[in-house]
Each structure stands twice: as C-alpha cells, then as structure tokens.
Scaffold this active site. Sequence first.
Site, short mmCIF file in Angstrom:
data_model
loop_
_atom_site.label_atom_id
_atom_site.label_comp_id
_atom_site.label_asym_id
_atom_site.label_seq_id
_atom_site.Cartn_x
_atom_site.Cartn_y
_atom_site.Cartn_z
N GLY A 47 -18.99 -12.22 2.39
CA GLY A 47 -17.66 -11.60 2.36
C GLY A 47 -16.91 -11.93 1.09
O GLY A 47 -15.74 -12.31 1.11
N SER A 88 -24.76 -9.44 -0.72
CA SER A 88 -23.76 -9.73 -1.76
C SER A 88 -23.29 -11.17 -1.60
O SER A 88 -22.17 -11.43 -1.19
CB SER A 88 -22.59 -8.75 -1.65
OG SER A 88 -22.12 -8.70 -0.31
N HIS A 134 12.88 -0.64 -12.60
CA HIS A 134 13.26 -0.45 -11.20
C HIS A 134 13.19 1.03 -10.85
O HIS A 134 13.64 1.85 -11.63
CB HIS A 134 14.69 -0.96 -10.98
CG HIS A 134 15.18 -0.72 -9.59
ND1 HIS A 134 14.77 -1.49 -8.52
CD2 HIS A 134 16.02 0.23 -9.08
CE1 HIS A 134 15.35 -1.03 -7.42
NE2 HIS A 134 16.11 0.01 -7.73
#
Length: 455
Positions: free
Chosen positions: A183, A266, A441
């Site tokens: 994982g 993996s 912003h």
Amino acid sequence: METFDLIVIGGGPAGYLAGERAGAAGLKTAVIEKRALGGVCLNEGCIPSKALLNSAKIYEYALHGDKYGVTTTGAAIDHAKVIDRKNRVVKKLVAGVQAQMKHHHVTVIMGEAKIQGKTADGIQIVENNEMYLAKKLLIAAGSVPVVPPIPGVKEGLESGFVLTNREILDLKEQPKELIVIGGGVIGLEMASYFNSIGTKVTVVEMLGKIAGPTDNEISKILMDNYAKKGVQFKLNCRVTAVGANTVTFEENGVPVTIEADKVLLSIGRRAASENLGLETIGVELNRGAIVTDEHLRTNVAGVYASGDINGKSMLAHTAYRETEVAVNHMLGKKDRMRYSAIPSVIYTNPEVASVGETEETAKAKGMDVKTVTLPMSYAGRYVAEVERGDGICKLVVDNKYNRLVGVHLIGSYASEIIYGAALMIETELRIDDLKELVFPHPTVSEIIREALFLV
Ligand code: NAI
C-alpha cells in the site's frame, strides 16, 4: 573509438536532463538508453499513471455531478480508450525528449551500455561491440521493482497473473478483481484508478498503515476515503504465497487466501545496479545502490550517479535536481544537493502532498517542534468546490528557530500547492516573514496562510 566529454547511462529523467544541461553547456555528450527514452517516469510510471488517473477523475465527476447540481446519464469509462490516450500522451512526450536531445546536439545511442574499465584518458563504455571513451561518466540507470522471494510470485509474473507498474499501465482489459500487494505510492495510485472504474480492489499491506512515510493522520484520512469508495484494506498482513489465481496472506497469525484475476506487485523499487560493469572500475555500492556525495560523485574520479540508482530519494524531481548538481560540478560550478525540502505527492483523489519533516521524524531527530492542523474547509475555494471534503493541512514548526520544517496536505490541488511550501522550507524564512506573503484569493493554497497565523 569515439570520445565524449560526458557519457550518460540511462535516458530517464536523470539521464535525459543530463543530456540537455551538458549539451547546452557545450559538452560533447552521449546518452545511452537500452529501452525507451524518457525512462520509467515517462513510459511506465509518473506520466502514464497521471493520464489514467485524470480519466478516472473525469468519470467520477460525471458519476457524482448530482452533488453539484449536475445530472449526467449514461456516463461510462472505456478502459481500452483510456490506455490508448495514455499511449498518445507518452508518445508525444517521448518525442519532446528526442527533440530536446537533438536541439542540444546530444548523441542518443539506443542499446545496453556496459562499463568495461578505466584508462588514463577516461572510462571505457561498450555498447553492442562498439567502444566509447567517456572523460566523465554519469550513471543514471534507474531502478527496478523489488520482486520478493515469496512462493509463486516469479511464476505469477511469468504467467501474467502478477503485474508490476510496467504491465499494469498497459493492461488492455479491465480486471474484475485486483489484489494490490503493498500500500505504497504505486499501489495506492493504481488502486485509486481501478477502484474508480469499477474493479473490486483489495490492498494487502504488511505495515499498520498505508502510504509509508506519510503523516499518520493524513494516511488515515486517505484510507478512510478509499474504504468508503469500496477499496478493501488488509493492514498488518504479510503476503506468504501467490497461487494461479490467489494470494495468501497472514491475518492475525491465520492464513487467508483470496482470489482475483490480476495482482499488482508494488512493494518498492531497488537500484538497477546489476550488469553495468560497475565492478570493473570499483564503484562503491551500499545495499545495491551507488554511494554518492553531495555533488553526486561516486568514489571513482570522474564518475557520478544521479536518480534512483543512488537510492536516496526515488523521485523523478529529485533525479532532475541531482543531475543538475552533478553536471554543474563537472563544469566547475558551485552547487550541492540538499534533500531536506523535496516534496512528495500521491496522486490519489484526494491528493496527498508533503514536504519536510513529519511530527514523528522531527521528534525522532530530537527537534523541538509543534504542529498546527487545520481542516481544508478554512479555505473558501475548497468549500466552494468540494462537497463534504475532509482534507487537512498540517504544519510542523521548529520552536527553536520559529520556522517551518514540514507541511502536509490532503485535499484538492495539494500537488500543485506543495512547491510553495517547499520554497518556504528551503529558504528557511521565519514564520513572521511567511505571514507577510500575499496568497491569491480564493485558492486552496490559502490554507497554509491560515495555518501560519495559528502557529
Ligand atoms: P513504496 O515503497 O512506496 O511502498 C511499498 C509498500 O509495500 C510499503 O508500504 C511496504 O510496507 C509494503 N510491503 C513491502 N513488502 C510487502 C509484503 N511482502 N506484503 C505486503 N506489503 C509489503 O513502493 P512502490 O509503491 O512500489 O513505489 C516504488 C517507488 O516509486 C517509490 O520509491 C516511489 O517513490 C516511486 N513512485 C513515486 C510516485 C509519486 O511520486 N507519485 C508514484 C509511483 C511511484
């Protein structure tokens, strides 16, 4: 026998960038690549996985548009078409690298390079019976997947039941059930894609958390998000055997066997230092990785190693920077490699991005730190765009110098925001100075500014 100022072994990010930088500086440079220019990153790693994940994201938006007042009918994802598009993306970028090599007058040799020895004039490199002499050598041969000695794994790889990052990114048919062993970053990104497109995914992880070195709280949020989406996580479970269509692991000391039509292996990568002839010139290795100093020099004069092959930080962007440092050193320019502000990203949805120390690593180093954690919902744009988002931003601050040593994010745009945080850490600005920065912003990045005011 042709002589080059620099020969680079490997045409991945570390190698092709060396070609560009050295070529631009006027060095007569050759890059030797045995497989495909662009390396793992471009052909079977970073880029193709991002193409897949973006298709999955678009599909998920279509499926869940109703949360945002958008109704879609008949949304579908065609895995084969996703792979076709990925192939076009890869082709385009590989062509871009080829063009760069040409532009910088770099000789690209497609074949397998082997170091053969050293003379007073340079290092001898052989490729397909052709001998070249390198005044300087950069070894950028990358990494390969770790294949554990678990019974059945080797056979599974041979039969096509077990896949690595290479094969899974080329899978033409969508598996119904996928087991991911490990994982970590690759496992989670692929679990994310296949979960999104409707494959039943089980992640078997030997540790008690996913996403390895990621901040514990963020790792938990990520796991909860994917558990809600239907990914099954088997933590603290070590795989003990792989069968013809099964994976067996130990859960609380009890063997459990589950079935799937494909398995992704993996569990990490290791330096690809074998078969390069490193022993012919006596390059020092540490557990298979080439030992390098802050200029990316090896113990052999004139020989450098950058990227995954030195095992320090197996990331393409680390490789880029290491290569620049190495080439600069060859050119006699002052430069040195620093590893303390290298960002890392997991391109799941939500994205995870971090840079610098976590609270745990800082404390382990004996640093006196405090942390500030804020929900992403303190950023207006996040609320406007993400329904029921549970992202957070965490700052780790060194009390002694009143400066940032770590930033950890989970939420939208995290991957694009994190370089700003890396800059803050790299430049060692004080918290008071950082508070004077003006952020645009509304952006999700403002969460960092909000958090700075709570330090
Ligand atoms: P990783 O090191 O990220 O994760 C491997 C995981 O496998 C760890 O959590 C480990 O505990 C677990 N594991 C090890 N042995 C196991 C076993 N027998 N059974 C169950 N779990 C086991 O390695 P990964 O995901 O293979 O990635 C390899 C490299 O590629 C990494 O170094 C990463 O930096 C790089 N990468 C980076 C990406 C990015 O930056 N977004 C994307 C993909 C890869």
